[in-house]
Design a protein around this motif. Sequence first.
Motif, short mmCIF file in Angstrom:
data_model
loop_
_atom_site.label_atom_id
_atom_site.label_comp_id
_atom_site.label_asym_id
_atom_site.label_seq_id
_atom_site.Cartn_x
_atom_site.Cartn_y
_atom_site.Cartn_z
N ALA A 1 -6.72 -8.76 41.16
CA ALA A 1 -7.04 -7.50 41.87
C ALA A 1 -6.52 -7.35 43.06
N HIS A 2 -6.25 -8.31 43.88
CA HIS A 2 -6.08 -7.90 45.34
C HIS A 2 -4.69 -7.40 45.82
N ALA B 1 -3.24 -5.03 43.55
CA ALA B 1 -3.30 -3.80 42.71
C ALA B 1 -3.40 -2.56 43.79
N VAL C 1 -5.58 2.74 39.65
CA VAL C 1 -5.73 1.84 38.85
C VAL C 1 -6.40 1.83 37.76
N GLU D 1 -8.17 -0.46 34.82
CA GLU D 1 -8.32 -1.79 34.38
C GLU D 1 -8.79 -1.67 32.91
N ASN E 1 -14.42 -7.91 37.62
CA ASN E 1 -13.33 -7.94 38.13
C ASN E 1 -13.51 -6.41 39.34
N TYR F 1 -11.41 -5.35 43.90
CA TYR F 1 -10.38 -4.57 44.43
C TYR F 1 -10.42 -4.00 45.71
N VAL G 1 -8.33 1.54 46.86
CA VAL G 1 -7.71 1.80 45.50
C VAL G 1 -9.02 2.47 44.75
N VAL H 1 -10.10 3.15 41.26
CA VAL H 1 -9.90 2.18 40.10
C VAL H 1 -10.83 2.86 39.12
#
Length: 203
Positions: free
Chosen positions: A31-32, A34, A38, A40, A48, A52, A56, A58
């Motif tokens: 995750a770090h 990405a 994003v 998932e 998860n 992030y 980001v 997500v």
Amino acid sequence: MRGIEHIPWLYDSVMSLADALGLAHWRRALAHTAGGCVLEVGCGTGRNLPLYPPGVDVIGLDPDLESLARARRRAPHVPLVAARVEALPFREGAFDTVVSSLVFCSVDDPVQGLREIRRVLRSEGQLRMLEHVRSSRPFRAWLQDRVQPLWTALSGGCRPNRRTEAMVEEAGFRIDPHEREAVHVLKRFSAHPISDGIRSGTD
């Protein structure tokens, strides 16, 4: 019979033990790095989603409504979508990064799911995966084949003997050899979409 993957509290209990035994390191590494917008896929109970980095954007996606309800409590500000990876409800090129964590062992049509991911990724996008795969050692692979029917029934769909990396390449991706981490059957890797022009030129 419902499998482990379809009972969120039980699945979370199993994953808590796995995280304590080292899986948490793999999740953070996935995750770090990405970035951008994003998606998932198969976010499950959302283990998860809090990992992030800031900035980001997500979106979590999973077909199981009970798992998504648990993910909502874990990550209340992350948009969640109920859908299957084989039929993503997004336009082409919508995402910079797609993340998959222990998902494709259970997808009914993994190549179709990967093709859908390729469709929604931007041309310079990245697929980041953490999966357990078929062993490269013949005896271990044989054992995976033997336990697969029973384990698939108990887990609710997981197939421990899938050749996931080969499926990724079949779906139109190139795996980055410099972004791979592997311990036994657990693998973390990144892949990039191959343009149709490049693929047709190599056929």
